[in-house]
Scaffold this motif. Structure first.
Motif, PDB file in Angstrom:
ATOM      1  N   UNK A  59       0.813  -1.208   0.000  1.00  0.00           N
ATOM      2  CA  UNK A  59       0.000   0.000   0.000  1.00  0.00           C
ATOM      3  C   UNK A  59       0.847   1.258   0.000  1.00  0.00           C
ATOM      4  N   UNK A  60       1.938   1.212   0.751  1.00  0.00           N
ATOM      5  CA  UNK A  60       2.850   2.356   0.783  1.00  0.00           C
ATOM      6  C   UNK A  60       3.469   2.589  -0.590  1.00  0.00           C
ATOM      7  N   UNK A  61       3.922   1.513  -1.240  1.00  0.00           N
ATOM      8  CA  UNK A  61       4.502   1.655  -2.583  1.00  0.00           C
ATOM      9  C   UNK A  61       3.476   2.209  -3.562  1.00  0.00           C
ATOM     10  N   UNK A  62       2.249   1.730  -3.453  1.00  0.00           N
ATOM     11  CA  UNK A  62       1.181   2.180  -4.335  1.00  0.00           C
ATOM     12  C   UNK A  62       0.944   3.684  -4.181  1.00  0.00           C
ATOM     13  N   UNK A  63       0.810   4.128  -2.932  1.00  0.00           N
ATOM     14  CA  UNK A  63       0.536   5.548  -2.725  1.00  0.00           C
ATOM     15  C   UNK A  63       1.774   6.418  -2.950  1.00  0.00           C
ATOM     16  N   UNK A  64       2.951   5.872  -2.771  1.00  0.00           N
ATOM     17  CA  UNK A  64       4.153   6.631  -3.127  1.00  0.00           C
ATOM     18  C   UNK A  64       4.172   6.916  -4.626  1.00  0.00           C
ATOM     19  N   UNK A  65       3.702   5.969  -5.425  1.00  0.00           N
ATOM     20  CA  UNK A  65       3.601   6.187  -6.873  1.00  0.00           C
ATOM     21  C   UNK A  65       2.583   7.286  -7.178  1.00  0.00           C
ATOM     22  N   UNK A  66       1.489   7.312  -6.422  1.00  0.00           N
ATOM     23  CA  UNK A  66       0.510   8.392  -6.589  1.00  0.00           C
ATOM     24  C   UNK A  66       1.172   9.728  -6.233  1.00  0.00           C
ATOM     25  N   UNK A  69       3.149  10.946  -9.040  1.00  0.00           N
ATOM     26  CA  UNK A  69       2.253  11.504 -10.055  1.00  0.00           C
ATOM     27  C   UNK A  69       1.770  12.896  -9.667  1.00  0.00           C
ATOM     28  N   UNK A  70       1.474  13.094  -8.392  1.00  0.00           N
ATOM     29  CA  UNK A  70       1.038  14.423  -7.923  1.00  0.00           C
ATOM     30  C   UNK A  70       2.147  15.441  -8.153  1.00  0.00           C
ATOM     31  N   UNK A  71       3.378  15.054  -7.869  1.00  0.00           N
ATOM     32  CA  UNK A  71       4.509  15.973  -8.043  1.00  0.00           C
ATOM     33  C   UNK A  71       4.807  16.271  -9.506  1.00  0.00           C
ATOM     34  N   UNK A  72       4.383  15.383 -10.396  1.00  0.00           N
ATOM     35  CA  UNK A  72       4.696  15.527 -11.827  1.00  0.00           C
ATOM     36  C   UNK A  72       3.424  15.554 -12.666  1.00  0.00           C
ATOM     37  N   UNK A  73       2.422  16.287 -12.206  1.00  0.00           N
ATOM     38  CA  UNK A  73       1.153  16.353 -12.939  1.00  0.00           C
ATOM     39  C   UNK A  73       1.345  16.839 -14.375  1.00  0.00           C
ATOM     40  N   UNK A 124     -11.832  16.635  -9.113  1.00  0.00           N
ATOM     41  CA  UNK A 124     -10.442  16.851  -9.526  1.00  0.00           C
ATOM     42  C   UNK A 124      -9.633  15.573  -9.388  1.00  0.00           C
ATOM     43  N   UNK A 125      -9.817  14.847  -8.274  1.00  0.00           N
ATOM     44  CA  UNK A 125      -9.093  13.599  -8.074  1.00  0.00           C
ATOM     45  C   UNK A 125      -9.529  12.533  -9.078  1.00  0.00           C
ATOM     46  N   UNK A 126     -10.793  12.501  -9.400  1.00  0.00           N
ATOM     47  CA  UNK A 126     -11.267  11.544 -10.395  1.00  0.00           C
ATOM     48  C   UNK A 126     -10.605  11.809 -11.743  1.00  0.00           C
ATOM     49  N   UNK A 127     -10.538  13.065 -12.123  1.00  0.00           N
ATOM     50  CA  UNK A 127      -9.897  13.440 -13.381  1.00  0.00           C
ATOM     51  C   UNK A 127      -8.401  13.111 -13.348  1.00  0.00           C
ATOM     52  N   UNK A 128      -7.763  13.436 -12.236  1.00  0.00           N
ATOM     53  CA  UNK A 128      -6.333  13.172 -12.079  1.00  0.00           C
ATOM     54  C   UNK A 128      -6.036  11.677 -12.126  1.00  0.00           C
ATOM     55  N   UNK A 129      -6.766  10.884 -11.336  1.00  0.00           N
ATOM     56  CA  UNK A 129      -6.515   9.445 -11.287  1.00  0.00           C
ATOM     57  C   UNK A 129      -6.858   8.772 -12.612  1.00  0.00           C
ATOM     58  N   UNK A 130      -7.847   9.291 -13.310  1.00  0.00           N
ATOM     59  CA  UNK A 130      -8.160   8.758 -14.641  1.00  0.00           C
ATOM     60  C   UNK A 130      -6.991   9.019 -15.577  1.00  0.00           C
TER      61      UNK A 130
END
Length: 141
Positions: A59-66, A69-73, A124-130
């Protein structure tokens, strides 16, 4: 992809969960496996009843990847290219699982952040995660 207001909302939500990647990610995976048991086929090493240590670790690895992505939108393709290669070419994860993961992530965010997680933030999160899911599935072509 995201306008300035949406980018700010994504960053604002990330600020609320940053530092708590492991518990958020573990809950996300547990919810995913419970609601969509077929997704667990990629996690046979976790056993029938995944233990907390493995859930927290992945879970930590998964959210670290998110978080990456947040840092490199502005450049998700570059930021997520190694992860996309891994999922498409090595792990061969069914890309139809990404929308399921997004759905479960939205539920986890809403359940924890409650009133702080506004309708606008959810959109916004839905658009971002998509957008993240689209980048992760591009390597399947």
């Amino acid at each position: 992809m995201l306008n300035a207001q949406e980018r700010a909302q994504v960053a604002q939500v990330w600020d609320l969960i940053a530092g708590h990647e492991a518990p958020f990610g573990a809950e996300l995976l547990l919810r995913l496996f419970t609601v969509y048991p077929s997704t667990k086929t990629y996690f046979k090493h976790l056993g029938v009843f995944p233990d907390e240590v493995h859930l927290l670790s992945h879970g930590k690895r998964l959210l670290e990847a998110v978080g990456v992505a947040v840092l490199h939108m502005d450049n998700l393709r570059w930021a997520l290219s190694p992860l996309a290669d891994l999922h498409a070419h090595v792990l061969r994860v069914d890309p139809s699982n990404f929308p399921l993961l997004i759905q479960c992530f939205q539920v986890v965010l809403a359940s924890h952040l409650q009133g702080e997680y506004t309708v606008e933030m959810q959109a916004a999160w839905d658009k971002f995660l998509t957008g993240v899911a689209v980048v992760l599935t591009e390597k399947y072509r």
